[in-house]
Design a protein around this motif. Structure first.
Motif, PDB file in Angstrom:
ATOM      1  N   MET A 194     -10.000 -35.487   2.248  1.00 29.64           N
ATOM      2  CA  MET A 194     -10.539 -35.847   0.970  1.00 29.64           C
ATOM      3  C   MET A 194     -11.295 -34.719   0.326  1.00 29.64           C
ATOM      4  O   MET A 194     -11.304 -34.553  -0.870  1.00 29.64           O
ATOM      5  CB  MET A 194     -11.469 -37.043   1.154  1.00 29.64           C
ATOM      6  N   THR A 195     -11.953 -33.968   1.139  1.00 27.36           N
ATOM      7  CA  THR A 195     -12.876 -32.987   0.589  1.00 27.36           C
ATOM      8  C   THR A 195     -12.440 -31.587   0.949  1.00 27.36           C
ATOM      9  O   THR A 195     -12.139 -31.289   2.093  1.00 27.36           O
ATOM     10  CB  THR A 195     -14.289 -33.207   1.148  1.00 27.36           C
ATOM     11  N   THR A 196     -12.396 -30.732  -0.080  1.00 26.70           N
ATOM     12  CA  THR A 196     -12.178 -29.317   0.169  1.00 26.70           C
ATOM     13  C   THR A 196     -13.232 -28.536  -0.590  1.00 26.70           C
ATOM     14  O   THR A 196     -12.939 -27.871  -1.575  1.00 26.70           O
ATOM     15  CB  THR A 196     -10.778 -28.886  -0.276  1.00 26.70           C
ATOM     16  N   PRO A 197     -14.504 -28.652  -0.190  1.00 34.07           N
ATOM     17  CA  PRO A 197     -15.565 -27.968  -0.928  1.00 34.07           C
ATOM     18  C   PRO A 197     -15.504 -26.472  -0.730  1.00 34.07           C
ATOM     19  O   PRO A 197     -15.298 -25.991   0.378  1.00 34.07           O
ATOM     20  CB  PRO A 197     -16.852 -28.553  -0.327  1.00 34.07           C
ATOM     21  N   GLU A 198     -15.629 -25.741  -1.822  1.00 33.31           N
ATOM     22  CA  GLU A 198     -15.683 -24.301  -1.741  1.00 33.31           C
ATOM     23  C   GLU A 198     -17.127 -23.880  -1.531  1.00 33.31           C
ATOM     24  O   GLU A 198     -18.032 -24.400  -2.185  1.00 33.31           O
ATOM     25  CB  GLU A 198     -15.136 -23.675  -3.020  1.00 33.31           C
ATOM     26  N   PRO A 199     -17.398 -22.958  -0.635  1.00 34.44           N
ATOM     27  CA  PRO A 199     -18.776 -22.568  -0.346  1.00 34.44           C
ATOM     28  C   PRO A 199     -19.459 -21.970  -1.559  1.00 34.44           C
ATOM     29  O   PRO A 199     -18.850 -21.239  -2.326  1.00 34.44           O
ATOM     30  CB  PRO A 199     -18.632 -21.537   0.786  1.00 34.44           C
ATOM     31  N   GLN A 200     -20.738 -22.292  -1.704  1.00 31.33           N
ATOM     32  CA  GLN A 200     -21.509 -21.775  -2.822  1.00 31.33           C
ATOM     33  C   GLN A 200     -22.569 -20.815  -2.334  1.00 31.33           C
ATOM     34  O   GLN A 200     -23.033 -20.890  -1.198  1.00 31.33           O
ATOM     35  CB  GLN A 200     -22.185 -22.929  -3.564  1.00 31.33           C
ATOM     36  N   SER A 201     -22.968 -19.923  -3.218  1.00 27.75           N
ATOM     37  CA  SER A 201     -24.062 -19.022  -2.903  1.00 27.75           C
ATOM     38  C   SER A 201     -25.348 -19.800  -2.805  1.00 27.75           C
ATOM     39  O   SER A 201     -25.585 -20.738  -3.567  1.00 27.75           O
ATOM     40  CB  SER A 201     -24.170 -17.950  -3.995  1.00 27.75           C
ATOM     41  N   PRO A 202     -26.238 -19.447  -1.896  1.00 31.07           N
ATOM     42  CA  PRO A 202     -27.471 -20.213  -1.751  1.00 31.07           C
ATOM     43  C   PRO A 202     -28.438 -20.066  -2.905  1.00 31.07           C
ATOM     44  O   PRO A 202     -29.363 -20.834  -3.036  1.00 31.07           O
ATOM     45  CB  PRO A 202     -28.071 -19.648  -0.452  1.00 31.07           C
ATOM     46  N   SER A 203     -28.259 -19.056  -3.738  1.00 29.45           N
ATOM     47  CA  SER A 203     -29.202 -18.832  -4.833  1.00 29.45           C
ATOM     48  C   SER A 203     -28.749 -19.551  -6.092  1.00 29.45           C
ATOM     49  O   SER A 203     -27.742 -19.206  -6.683  1.00 29.45           O
ATOM     50  CB  SER A 203     -29.314 -17.322  -5.128  1.00 29.45           C
ATOM     51  N   PRO A 204     -29.458 -20.602  -6.534  1.00 23.57           N
ATOM     52  CA  PRO A 204     -29.051 -21.332  -7.728  1.00 23.57           C
ATOM     53  C   PRO A 204     -29.213 -20.535  -9.005  1.00 23.57           C
ATOM     54  O   PRO A 204     -28.647 -20.865 -10.025  1.00 23.57           O
ATOM     55  CB  PRO A 204     -29.965 -22.566  -7.717  1.00 23.57           C
ATOM     56  N   GLN A 205     -30.018 -19.465  -8.984  1.00 20.64           N
ATOM     57  CA  GLN A 205     -30.192 -18.662 -10.195  1.00 20.64           C
ATOM     58  C   GLN A 205     -29.040 -17.697 -10.421  1.00 20.64           C
ATOM     59  O   GLN A 205     -28.886 -17.149 -11.491  1.00 20.64           O
ATOM     60  CB  GLN A 205     -31.502 -17.864 -10.115  1.00 20.64           C
TER      61      GLN A 205
ATOM     62  N   VAL B 222     -11.042 -39.394  -5.749  1.00 18.46           N
ATOM     63  CA  VAL B 222     -11.870 -39.886  -4.644  1.00 18.46           C
ATOM     64  C   VAL B 222     -11.641 -41.396  -4.509  1.00 18.46           C
ATOM     65  O   VAL B 222     -12.507 -42.204  -4.873  1.00 18.46           O
ATOM     66  CB  VAL B 222     -13.366 -39.577  -4.881  1.00 18.46           C
ATOM     67  N   PRO B 223     -10.467 -41.796  -4.044  1.00 15.26           N
ATOM     68  CA  PRO B 223     -10.182 -43.231  -3.946  1.00 15.26           C
ATOM     69  C   PRO B 223     -10.973 -43.877  -2.828  1.00 15.26           C
ATOM     70  O   PRO B 223     -11.265 -43.260  -1.806  1.00 15.26           O
ATOM     71  CB  PRO B 223      -8.675 -43.262  -3.652  1.00 15.26           C
TER      72      PRO B 223
ATOM     73  N   SER C 238     -14.592 -40.860   1.580  1.00 14.70           N
ATOM     74  CA  SER C 238     -14.898 -40.963   0.153  1.00 14.70           C
ATOM     75  C   SER C 238     -16.379 -41.221  -0.085  1.00 14.70           C
ATOM     76  O   SER C 238     -16.955 -40.749  -1.073  1.00 14.70           O
ATOM     77  CB  SER C 238     -14.064 -42.082  -0.485  1.00 14.70           C
ATOM     78  N   ASP C 239     -17.017 -41.961   0.833  1.00 13.64           N
ATOM     79  CA  ASP C 239     -18.458 -42.205   0.695  1.00 13.64           C
ATOM     80  C   ASP C 239     -19.255 -40.926   0.938  1.00 13.64           C
ATOM     81  O   ASP C 239     -20.304 -40.714   0.319  1.00 13.64           O
ATOM     82  CB  ASP C 239     -18.900 -43.297   1.666  1.00 13.64           C
ATOM     83  N   LYS C 240     -18.774 -40.062   1.845  1.00 14.83           N
ATOM     84  CA  LYS C 240     -19.427 -38.767   2.053  1.00 14.83           C
ATOM     85  C   LYS C 240     -19.356 -37.914   0.790  1.00 14.83           C
ATOM     86  O   LYS C 240     -20.318 -37.225   0.428  1.00 14.83           O
ATOM     87  CB  LYS C 240     -18.776 -38.027   3.219  1.00 14.83           C
ATOM     88  N   VAL C 241     -18.207 -37.953   0.115  1.00 16.08           N
ATOM     89  CA  VAL C 241     -18.068 -37.198  -1.131  1.00 16.08           C
ATOM     90  C   VAL C 241     -19.070 -37.709  -2.168  1.00 16.08           C
ATOM     91  O   VAL C 241     -19.741 -36.922  -2.845  1.00 16.08           O
ATOM     92  CB  VAL C 241     -16.629 -37.321  -1.673  1.00 16.08           C
ATOM     93  N   MET C 242     -19.184 -39.034  -2.293  1.00 12.77           N
ATOM     94  CA  MET C 242     -20.128 -39.594  -3.249  1.00 12.77           C
ATOM     95  C   MET C 242     -21.565 -39.238  -2.880  1.00 12.77           C
ATOM     96  O   MET C 242     -22.399 -39.011  -3.767  1.00 12.77           O
ATOM     97  CB  MET C 242     -19.947 -41.105  -3.338  1.00 12.77           C
ATOM     98  N   ASP C 243     -21.866 -39.167  -1.589  1.00  7.88           N
ATOM     99  CA  ASP C 243     -23.203 -38.738  -1.160  1.00  7.88           C
ATOM    100  C   ASP C 243     -23.477 -37.304  -1.617  1.00  7.88           C
ATOM    101  O   ASP C 243     -24.574 -36.984  -2.090  1.00  7.88           O
ATOM    102  CB  ASP C 243     -23.334 -38.838   0.357  1.00  7.88           C
TER     103      ASP C 243
END
Length: 235
Positions: free
Chosen positions: A1-12, A125-126, A185-190
């Motif tokens: 269900m989920t294929t999250p791409e890693p993000q940089s830790p700095s939100p700025q 996200v069914p 799908s519930d993990k994605v919504m979390d």
């Protein structure tokens, strides 16, 4: 269900804000590929080997079916970054800044409720009631195992030599570390709710909701439907 791409830790960082987490349905993708393969095999075979009107009917059917199957199975996706949630549904693309989201709701389907009152379903996200029931059973079993381990660790021969205590410790530690079992799908919504909580007040996460219709898909399917209707009517 989920294929999250890693993000940089700095939100700025601009790169962190532009990087998307992508959520799609593996089952939908697999099903779509299989359906397209079957449709292509049957359609091309009819076009190549058919006689009379058969090749034209097969071509019209392909023009109608292929865009619809691709739209319903391969196209849906949810893109989330620090600024907004972009929902790519079969026939629409909805961009909702975090500041415009009132809630993320899960029931028989997962949907976004905007502050304007509009609701947008997350096709990518069914909800799987079967997966929820399975996760609930696993949680119950893990809790029961932890209770049995606790009782074994408090007394008996195993507790005296440390075997029962060791077993109870592993079960209890795993339960605490992982928490309740959750359907995918519930993990994605979390994950999305956590992003909403963290970003809804951010200055860069404000703006208007935009909706764009996928005219390219609707147009192709409509062309196939018209061609097929003409061929059937003149047959």
């Amino acid at each position: 269900m989920t294929t999250p791409e890693p993000q940089s830790p700095s939100p700025q960082s601009p790169a962190a804000e532009s990087k998307d987490r992508v959520y799609r349905s593996p089952a939908g993708i697999v099903g779509g590929v299989l359906l397209l393969a079957i449709a292509g095999w049957l359609g091309i075979d009819a076009i190549v080997k058919g006689h009379g009107r058969t090749p034209w009917l097969a071509l019209a059917a392909l023009i109608l079916v292929v865009p619809l199957v691709a739209a319903l199975t391969l196209r849906p996706a949810v893109y989330a970054n620090e600024e907004r949630l972009r929902i790519r549904n079969p026939f629409r693309v909805i961009v909702v800044p975090w500041g415009q989201i009132a809630s993320l709701r899960s029931g028989y389907s997962n949907e976004v409720v905007a502050k304007s009152g509009s609701k947008y379903q997350l096709w990518a996200v069914p909800v799987s009631l079967r997966a929820r029931k399975k996760a609930a059973r696993r949680t119950s079993r893990a809790a029961a195992d932890a209770r049995r381990g606790d009782r074994g660790g408090r007394g008996g021969l195993g507790g005296g030599f440390g075997f029962g205590g060791l077993g109870g410790g592993f079960s209890r530690g795993d339960a605490d570390a992982d928490g309740p079992m959750r359907a995918e799908s519930d993990k994605v919504m979390d994950d999305l709710r956590e992003l909403l909580e963290n970003r809804e007040q951010a200055e860069t996460a404000q703006g208007e909701v935009t909706v764009r219709w996928a005219y390219e898909i609707a147009g192709a399917a409509a062309a196939g439907a018209v061609l097929l209707a003409i061929l059937l009517a003149t047959g």
